[in-house]
Design a protein around this motif. Sequence first.
Motif, PDB file in Angstrom:
ATOM      1  N   LEU A 191      -7.669   6.231  -4.656  1.00 35.88           N
ATOM      2  CA  LEU A 191      -7.659   4.777  -4.729  1.00 35.88           C
ATOM      3  C   LEU A 191      -6.915   4.250  -3.511  1.00 35.88           C
ATOM      4  CD1 LEU A 191      -8.341   2.222  -6.328  1.00 35.88           C
ATOM      5  CD2 LEU A 191      -6.117   2.460  -7.482  1.00 35.88           C
ATOM      6  N   VAL A 192      -7.612   3.479  -2.679  1.00 35.84           N
ATOM      7  CA  VAL A 192      -7.089   3.046  -1.387  1.00 35.84           C
ATOM      8  C   VAL A 192      -7.140   1.520  -1.301  1.00 35.84           C
ATOM      9  CG1 VAL A 192      -7.344   3.266   1.115  1.00 35.84           C
ATOM     10  CG2 VAL A 192      -7.897   5.200  -0.368  1.00 35.84           C
ATOM     11  N   ASN A 193      -6.121   0.934  -0.697  1.00 33.59           N
ATOM     12  CA  ASN A 193      -6.061  -0.518  -0.545  1.00 33.59           C
ATOM     13  C   ASN A 193      -6.737  -0.944   0.768  1.00 33.59           C
ATOM     14  OD1 ASN A 193      -4.491  -0.442  -2.819  1.00 33.59           O
ATOM     15  ND2 ASN A 193      -2.621  -1.173  -1.851  1.00 33.59           N
ATOM     16  N   LEU A 194      -7.610  -1.932   0.686  1.00 36.93           N
ATOM     17  CA  LEU A 194      -8.140  -2.580   1.877  1.00 36.93           C
ATOM     18  C   LEU A 194      -7.246  -3.770   2.189  1.00 36.93           C
ATOM     19  CD1 LEU A 194     -10.327  -2.928   4.063  1.00 36.93           C
ATOM     20  CD2 LEU A 194     -11.546  -4.407   2.425  1.00 36.93           C
ATOM     21  N   GLN A 195      -6.734  -3.835   3.404  1.00 35.12           N
ATOM     22  CA  GLN A 195      -5.790  -4.879   3.777  1.00 35.12           C
ATOM     23  C   GLN A 195      -6.298  -5.672   4.977  1.00 35.12           C
ATOM     24  OE1 GLN A 195      -1.989  -2.766   4.272  1.00 35.12           O
ATOM     25  NE2 GLN A 195      -1.463  -3.417   2.192  1.00 35.12           N
TER      26      GLN A 195
END
Length: 253
Positions: A191-195
């Motif tokens: 699970l990766v955050n797009l910033q």
Amino acid sequence: MGKQGWRVVVAVGAAAVFTAVAAAPAGAAEGGVSFTRVQVNGGKPIVIGVSEVAVPASFRMATTHKWQWPAVFLYRDGADDRLWHAIETSDCITVSSGVCDFDETMYFDPSVWDMRNSEAGVWKVGAEVYFKGGGGDTDDKGLTVQVKRNSRLTVNASPEPVSKDRTITVTGKVTRANWETKKYASYGGRLVNLQFKPAGTASYTTVKKVYANGSGDLRTTVKASKTGTWRWLYHGNATTGPSTSSGDNVVVK
């Protein structure tokens, strides 16, 4: 600050130089030594990729014995179950009679020593010294250190440039160091955050969270409302270090 005094290798099973004490570090092997102020990497996790990582450590030792080769080390089930590394330790930095401070550097290098992926996790911290003429002292310091495999992220946002409020596609990939193959490999299911950071500002804001597929690939779409930079952020886990991709700037016309 003392000069660098010696460098030796600590290996799983038996040490190249440290051979006098084989007991598990549940207390003093022979006694007569006090280890205090022990620190490893400032209490932070040790994150290792596929090349050498230098990790700082320090400790204070008090003893009336004539000694050689004091060091702190990482172990699991017993003093002989150690994480492969080389040690470089300073000469005695004199505090008072019989009391020395030491600066130590631990060198971890999967490209040189056979590190197993299963070795990622929690390790205990021990301290030891060997006496001139034989014998020594090995202590458990009641500290733990997390050892993690390094992760990496890539990013690409397109099209560039783009018309205001049109959709862009942001892709990327999550990989993780494989100590056994000495290469980075796909790390799926993360699970990766797009910033996003608007042009002219200093900080990123999380726009959405995206799961990587089984091959570690990331893909999502967002509306481009203003010019700025896109990146991916992964927080890591118990055996894997965090990572942040570089930024990809998209101009909105």
